[in-house]
Write a protein that holds these residues in place. Structure first.
Motif, mmCIF file in Angstrom:
data_model
loop_
_atom_site.group_PDB
_atom_site.id
_atom_site.type_symbol
_atom_site.label_atom_id
_atom_site.label_comp_id
_atom_site.label_asym_id
_atom_site.label_seq_id
_atom_site.Cartn_x
_atom_site.Cartn_y
_atom_site.Cartn_z
ATOM 1 N N ASP A 35 0.844 -1.189 0.000
ATOM 2 C CA ASP A 35 0.000 0.000 0.000
ATOM 3 C C ASP A 35 0.885 1.246 0.000
ATOM 4 O OD1 ASP A 35 -1.862 1.991 0.261
ATOM 5 O OD2 ASP A 35 -2.682 1.278 2.157
ATOM 6 N N ILE A 36 1.188 1.759 -1.189
ATOM 7 C CA ILE A 36 2.073 2.918 -1.295
ATOM 8 C C ILE A 36 1.410 4.201 -0.817
ATOM 9 C CG2 ILE A 36 3.416 1.916 -3.168
ATOM 10 C CD1 ILE A 36 1.872 3.771 -5.083
ATOM 11 N N PHE A 37 0.106 4.165 -0.654
ATOM 12 C CA PHE A 37 -0.616 5.341 -0.205
ATOM 13 C C PHE A 37 -0.826 5.357 1.308
ATOM 14 C CE2 PHE A 37 -2.006 4.706 -4.598
ATOM 15 C CZ PHE A 37 -1.500 5.872 -5.140
ATOM 16 N N SER A 38 -0.275 4.377 1.977
ATOM 17 C CA SER A 38 -0.437 4.310 3.425
ATOM 18 C C SER A 38 0.187 5.529 4.081
ATOM 19 C CB SER A 38 0.214 3.040 3.977
ATOM 20 O OG SER A 38 0.172 3.063 5.377
ATOM 21 N N ASP A 39 -0.585 6.161 4.959
ATOM 22 C CA ASP A 39 -0.050 7.315 5.671
ATOM 23 C C ASP A 39 0.428 6.926 7.068
ATOM 24 O OD1 ASP A 39 -2.514 6.833 6.767
ATOM 25 O OD2 ASP A 39 -3.238 8.889 6.630
ATOM 26 N N ASP A 40 0.519 5.620 7.320
ATOM 27 C CA ASP A 40 1.029 5.152 8.606
ATOM 28 C C ASP A 40 2.508 5.501 8.710
ATOM 29 O OD1 ASP A 40 -1.405 4.033 9.247
ATOM 30 O OD2 ASP A 40 -0.829 2.006 8.650
ATOM 31 N N GLU A 41 2.908 5.971 9.855
ATOM 32 C CA GLU A 41 4.324 6.213 10.047
ATOM 33 C C GLU A 41 5.031 4.868 10.239
ATOM 34 O OE1 GLU A 41 5.850 7.406 13.995
ATOM 35 O OE2 GLU A 41 3.805 8.148 14.260
ATOM 36 N N GLU A 42 6.337 4.891 10.156
ATOM 37 C CA GLU A 42 7.128 3.657 10.179
ATOM 38 C C GLU A 42 6.863 2.805 11.431
ATOM 39 O OE1 GLU A 42 9.434 0.588 9.094
ATOM 40 O OE2 GLU A 42 8.756 2.230 7.843
ATOM 41 N N ARG A 43 6.748 3.432 12.592
ATOM 42 C CA ARG A 43 6.507 2.662 13.827
ATOM 43 C C ARG A 43 5.184 1.920 13.755
ATOM 44 N NH1 ARG A 43 6.538 6.427 18.632
ATOM 45 N NH2 ARG A 43 5.346 7.626 17.150
ATOM 46 N N VAL A 44 4.157 2.579 13.240
ATOM 47 C CA VAL A 44 2.845 1.947 13.128
ATOM 48 C C VAL A 44 2.901 0.812 12.115
ATOM 49 C CG1 VAL A 44 0.424 2.310 12.454
ATOM 50 C CG2 VAL A 44 1.622 4.046 13.810
ATOM 51 N N ARG A 45 3.561 1.039 10.986
ATOM 52 C CA ARG A 45 3.704 -0.031 9.977
ATOM 53 C C ARG A 45 4.425 -1.238 10.576
ATOM 54 N NH1 ARG A 45 3.521 0.245 4.703
ATOM 55 N NH2 ARG A 45 5.589 -0.619 4.395
ATOM 56 N N ARG A 46 5.458 -0.968 11.362
ATOM 57 C CA ARG A 46 6.240 -2.059 11.974
ATOM 58 C C ARG A 46 5.372 -2.865 12.953
ATOM 59 N NH1 ARG A 46 11.418 -2.552 11.646
ATOM 60 N NH2 ARG A 46 11.684 -0.391 11.053
ATOM 61 N N SER A 94 4.228 -7.988 25.369
ATOM 62 C CA SER A 94 5.652 -8.266 25.554
ATOM 63 C C SER A 94 6.231 -8.924 24.302
ATOM 64 C CB SER A 94 5.835 -9.164 26.768
ATOM 65 O OG SER A 94 7.184 -9.515 26.924
ATOM 66 N N LYS A 95 5.495 -9.840 23.743
ATOM 67 C CA LYS A 95 5.918 -10.524 22.526
ATOM 68 C C LYS A 95 6.088 -9.513 21.381
ATOM 69 C CE LYS A 95 4.444 -14.629 19.957
ATOM 70 N NZ LYS A 95 3.397 -15.662 19.880
ATOM 71 N N ILE A 96 5.142 -8.594 21.242
ATOM 72 C CA ILE A 96 5.202 -7.566 20.200
ATOM 73 C C ILE A 96 6.403 -6.651 20.426
ATOM 74 C CG2 ILE A 96 4.046 -5.512 19.275
ATOM 75 C CD1 ILE A 96 1.370 -7.029 19.802
ATOM 76 N N LEU A 97 6.607 -6.205 21.661
ATOM 77 C CA LEU A 97 7.726 -5.310 21.962
ATOM 78 C C LEU A 97 9.072 -5.980 21.727
ATOM 79 C CD1 LEU A 97 6.324 -3.558 25.147
ATOM 80 C CD2 LEU A 97 6.659 -2.547 22.880
ATOM 81 N N ASN A 98 9.186 -7.242 22.097
ATOM 82 C CA ASN A 98 10.436 -7.977 21.856
ATOM 83 C C ASN A 98 10.719 -8.091 20.363
ATOM 84 O OD1 ASN A 98 10.967 -8.346 24.568
ATOM 85 N ND2 ASN A 98 9.968 -10.336 24.647
ATOM 86 N N GLU A 99 9.691 -8.389 19.598
ATOM 87 C CA GLU A 99 9.852 -8.505 18.148
ATOM 88 C C GLU A 99 10.154 -7.127 17.537
ATOM 89 O OE1 GLU A 99 9.890 -10.796 14.522
ATOM 90 O OE2 GLU A 99 10.258 -11.182 16.634
ATOM 91 N N TYR A 100 9.539 -6.089 18.062
ATOM 92 C CA TYR A 100 9.796 -4.724 17.587
ATOM 93 C C TYR A 100 11.272 -4.386 17.772
ATOM 94 C CZ TYR A 100 9.167 0.280 16.871
ATOM 95 O OH TYR A 100 9.253 1.555 16.387
ATOM 96 N N ASP A 101 11.807 -4.677 18.955
ATOM 97 C CA ASP A 101 13.227 -4.418 19.214
ATOM 98 C C ASP A 101 14.118 -5.255 18.288
ATOM 99 O OD1 ASP A 101 12.715 -2.541 21.158
ATOM 100 O OD2 ASP A 101 12.965 -3.950 22.831
ATOM 101 N N ARG A 102 13.736 -6.488 18.065
ATOM 102 C CA ARG A 102 14.519 -7.367 17.215
ATOM 103 C C ARG A 102 14.547 -6.867 15.769
ATOM 104 N NH1 ARG A 102 14.560 -11.560 13.976
ATOM 105 N NH2 ARG A 102 12.355 -11.837 13.685
ATOM 106 N N LEU A 103 13.451 -6.285 15.316
ATOM 107 C CA LEU A 103 13.344 -5.820 13.932
ATOM 108 C C LEU A 103 13.661 -4.330 13.774
ATOM 109 C CD1 LEU A 103 10.023 -7.593 12.872
ATOM 110 C CD2 LEU A 103 12.357 -8.258 12.281
ATOM 111 N N LYS A 104 14.147 -3.696 14.828
ATOM 112 C CA LYS A 104 14.337 -2.249 14.849
ATOM 113 C C LYS A 104 15.102 -1.727 13.631
ATOM 114 C CE LYS A 104 16.238 -0.974 18.535
ATOM 115 N NZ LYS A 104 16.704 -0.518 19.822
ATOM 116 N N ASP A 105 16.146 -2.408 13.219
ATOM 117 C CA ASP A 105 16.983 -1.929 12.117
ATOM 118 C C ASP A 105 16.646 -2.605 10.788
ATOM 119 O OD1 ASP A 105 18.346 -0.218 13.852
ATOM 120 O OD2 ASP A 105 19.667 -1.842 14.488
ATOM 121 N N THR A 106 15.522 -3.292 10.730
ATOM 122 C CA THR A 106 15.106 -3.978 9.515
ATOM 123 C C THR A 106 14.063 -3.151 8.791
ATOM 124 O OG1 THR A 106 15.416 -6.094 10.647
ATOM 125 C CG2 THR A 106 14.113 -6.126 8.635
ATOM 126 N N GLU A 107 14.200 -3.021 7.491
ATOM 127 C CA GLU A 107 13.203 -2.279 6.720
ATOM 128 C C GLU A 107 11.990 -3.171 6.479
ATOM 129 O OE1 GLU A 107 12.721 -0.205 2.421
ATOM 130 O OE2 GLU A 107 14.662 -0.082 3.413
#
Length: 108
Positions: A35-46, A94-107
């Motif tokens: 969705d190239i028209f998504s106005d979600d910021e990167e954190r929300v997309r992640r 907790s599971k989401i936050l752990n995965e968020y940290d793990r993927l922090k530098d991944t596009e």
């Protein structure tokens, strides 16, 4: 089964009602990589990406929690004790936050 009947400790009618609510909000929480028209910021997309990879039950619970806003109401909606619901939401967050940290530098 009819409303009010219990199956494995759950009120089937309440679960059906929660499923109806979930279906109505599901698109708001769906990750769409194309969705190239998504106005979600990167954190929300992640976060949406991480949620999209959760098992169906966990995804449903966390999305309903995001919509409802508190574990007491979510527990009542699903016919589950507040303390059990709080622990489940805590575990999924907790599971989401752990995965968020793990993927922090991944596009995404």
């Amino acid at each position: 089964m009819k409303r009010g009947q219990k199956s494995a400790g759950l009120d089937v009618g309440k679960v059906r009602d929660a499923a109806t609510v979930y279906r109505s909000i599901r698109d708001d929480y769906t990750f769409r990589a194309d969705d190239i028209f998504s106005d979600d910021e990167e954190r929300v997309r992640r976060v949406k990406f991480i949620i999209s990879r959760l098992p169906v039950a966990e995804k449903s619970i966390i999305e309903l929690y995001a919509e409802v806003g508190n574990v007491r109401e979510l527990g009542a909606m699903l016919g589950i004790p507040k303390s059990t619901m709080a622990e489940e939401v805590r575990r999924i967050r907790s599971k989401i936050l752990n995965e968020y940290d793990r993927l922090k530098d991944t596009e995404i």
